[in-house]
Design a protein around this motif. Structure first.
Motif, short mmCIF file in Angstrom:
data_model
loop_
_atom_site.label_atom_id
_atom_site.label_comp_id
_atom_site.label_asym_id
_atom_site.label_seq_id
_atom_site.Cartn_x
_atom_site.Cartn_y
_atom_site.Cartn_z
N UNK A 4 7.70 -27.00 6.27
CA UNK A 4 8.73 -27.94 6.75
C UNK A 4 9.71 -28.27 5.62
N UNK A 5 9.16 -28.49 4.42
CA UNK A 5 10.01 -28.84 3.28
C UNK A 5 11.00 -27.71 2.98
N UNK A 6 10.51 -26.46 2.98
CA UNK A 6 11.44 -25.38 2.65
C UNK A 6 12.45 -25.14 3.78
N UNK A 7 12.03 -25.35 5.01
CA UNK A 7 12.97 -25.19 6.14
C UNK A 7 14.09 -26.24 6.05
N UNK A 8 13.73 -27.48 5.71
CA UNK A 8 14.74 -28.55 5.60
C UNK A 8 15.72 -28.20 4.48
N UNK A 9 15.16 -27.73 3.36
CA UNK A 9 16.00 -27.43 2.19
C UNK A 9 16.92 -26.22 2.45
N UNK A 10 16.31 -25.16 2.98
CA UNK A 10 17.12 -23.95 3.21
C UNK A 10 18.27 -24.20 4.19
N UNK A 11 18.03 -25.05 5.18
CA UNK A 11 19.04 -25.26 6.21
C UNK A 11 19.87 -26.52 6.00
N UNK A 12 19.54 -27.25 4.92
CA UNK A 12 20.29 -28.47 4.54
C UNK A 12 20.35 -29.49 5.69
N UNK A 13 19.16 -29.80 6.19
CA UNK A 13 19.06 -30.75 7.32
C UNK A 13 18.00 -31.80 7.03
N UNK A 14 18.07 -32.90 7.80
CA UNK A 14 16.93 -33.80 7.91
C UNK A 14 16.04 -33.20 8.99
N UNK A 22 3.69 -37.57 12.16
CA UNK A 22 5.06 -37.05 11.98
C UNK A 22 5.45 -37.15 10.51
N UNK A 23 6.00 -36.07 9.99
CA UNK A 23 6.53 -36.11 8.62
C UNK A 23 8.03 -35.80 8.69
N UNK A 24 8.79 -36.42 7.77
CA UNK A 24 10.25 -36.21 7.77
C UNK A 24 10.68 -35.72 6.40
N UNK A 25 11.58 -34.73 6.38
CA UNK A 25 12.06 -34.11 5.15
C UNK A 25 13.58 -34.21 5.08
N UNK A 82 17.46 -33.06 3.23
CA UNK A 82 18.06 -31.74 2.95
C UNK A 82 17.72 -31.17 1.57
N UNK A 83 17.10 -31.99 0.69
CA UNK A 83 16.59 -31.43 -0.57
C UNK A 83 15.15 -30.96 -0.44
N UNK A 84 14.58 -31.11 0.75
CA UNK A 84 13.20 -30.69 0.98
C UNK A 84 12.18 -31.75 0.60
N UNK A 85 12.66 -32.97 0.28
CA UNK A 85 11.71 -34.04 -0.07
C UNK A 85 11.11 -34.67 1.18
N UNK A 86 9.81 -34.93 1.09
CA UNK A 86 9.08 -35.60 2.18
C UNK A 86 9.41 -37.10 2.07
N UNK A 87 10.22 -37.62 3.01
CA UNK A 87 10.75 -38.98 2.83
C UNK A 87 10.13 -40.03 3.78
N UNK A 88 9.41 -39.60 4.79
CA UNK A 88 8.81 -40.59 5.68
C UNK A 88 7.60 -39.99 6.41
N UNK A 89 6.64 -40.87 6.72
CA UNK A 89 5.42 -40.44 7.44
C UNK A 89 5.11 -41.49 8.50
N UNK A 90 4.86 -41.02 9.71
CA UNK A 90 4.47 -41.94 10.79
C UNK A 90 3.21 -41.39 11.48
N UNK A 91 2.17 -42.21 11.56
CA UNK A 91 0.95 -41.80 12.28
C UNK A 91 0.92 -42.52 13.63
N UNK A 92 0.73 -41.74 14.70
CA UNK A 92 0.76 -42.30 16.08
C UNK A 92 -0.06 -43.59 16.11
N UNK A 93 0.59 -44.67 16.50
CA UNK A 93 -0.04 -45.99 16.45
C UNK A 93 -0.84 -46.24 17.73
#
Ligand SMILES: NC(=O)CC(=O)C(=O)O
Length: 281
Positions: A73-83, A102-105, A107-118
């Motif tokens: 996921x990190x490399x896909x976000x970085x390669x495509x320059x997306x959140x 859920x994990x969020x990355x 456009x630099x490929x950094x893992x910036x948020x995590x949500x666990x189904x509540x």
């Protein structure tokens, strides 16, 4: 300053039983979506690397710190320059507990948020359908947001959309878009999916996006599909059918503010009356 407009793409695809094949499919679908539509944010479905079901969660679960899915996921976000809102995956926590996460990355490929189904999907539609997600999974205990181009975005997973207070809290925290990776069942989706997404958008005068896997009739859990984006007026901006589809929506801050000025419910809300009643009950 927040960007006036963002382009959001939701990728609905058929999730199979081969994890590596699912991840490869995600790589190529995201790449193609970015070439075709140039989105700022791409979101994937609930359980995007694994089929949905008790028999799969433990086998497919992995670390969200250094497992193969988050690395990809990190490399896909970085390669495509997306959140990248990377759907959800079965997560194996440090103590061996399993979560739907859920994990969020960025456009630099950094893992910036995590949500666990509540809110885990424990329901019994008598004689038709029953599921107890809590048999194998542990519930998350916090809410999560992330920022993209000045927009604050709230996260939930599937069943979480049924809890109106959760969306209201996100809205009060300043979220203008709520994203729910989701896989509604065939017993509930045809009746509730559209009402819930439109309801959360209208209640909170924000954009709501829900992204499902495609419907696969041979899967042990058959998802409803119909990924959707709803605007702050409660209108459907775009919606998929049950098959493999990428849907794209431009979300607009001016429009959101216009809706909030036209019907100013957040300013008109009588919180003091609610608080008085709460003390009485
Ligand atoms: N699968 C879910 O978590 C939720 C669902 O199908 C429903 O709420 O209905």
């Amino acid at each position: 300053m927040a960007a006036q407009k963002l382009r959001l793409a939701l990728i609905q695809f058929t999730v199979g039983s081969d994890k590596a094949a699912n991840l490869n499919k995600i790589c190529s679908l995201v790449k193609q979506t970015c070439l075709d539509h140039k989105p700022n944010i791409v979101a994937l479905p609930e359980c995007c690397n694994s089929p949905f079901g008790h028999e799969y969660f433990n086998e497919y679960a992995e670390s969200i710190v250094d497992g193969p899915s988050v690395k990809m996921f990190s490399s896909v976000a970085k390669e495509n320059k997306i959140f990248l809102v990377a759907g959800s995956v079965p997560e194996k926590g440090n103590d061996g507990k399993l979560f739907n996460t859920t994990t969020v990355f960025n456009p630099d490929g950094n893992h910036i948020s995590t949500f666990r189904k509540v809110h885990l999907f424990d329901i019994d539609v008598k004689g038709k359908f029953s599921f107890q997600e809590s048999k194998t999974l542990t519930a998350g205990d916090s809410l999560a947001t992330f920022s993209a181009y000045g927009w604050k975005i709230g996260l939930g997973i599937c069943y979480d959309i049924r809890f109106a207070e959760m969306a209201q809290l996100y809205s009060r925290a300043g979220c203008k878009l709520l994203i729910y990776p989701a896989a509604f069942s065939m017993a509930t989706g045809p009746y509730h999916w559209e009402i819930l997404t439109r309801g959360r958008a209208l209640d909170n005068q924000c954009y709501v996006a829900a992204v499902s896997p495609s419907r696969c009739l041979t899967a042990s859990f058959v998802a409803y599909g119909h990924s959707i984006v709803v605007n702050p007026w409660g209108e459907i901006v775009t919606k998929a059918d049950e098959t493999d589809k990428t849907i794209v929506a431009d979300i607009d801050l001016n429009y959101l503010e216009e809706v909030r000025e036209t019907i100013p419910i957040s300013k008109q809300k009588k919180t003091e009356v609610f608080e008085k009643f709460q003390k009485e009950i």
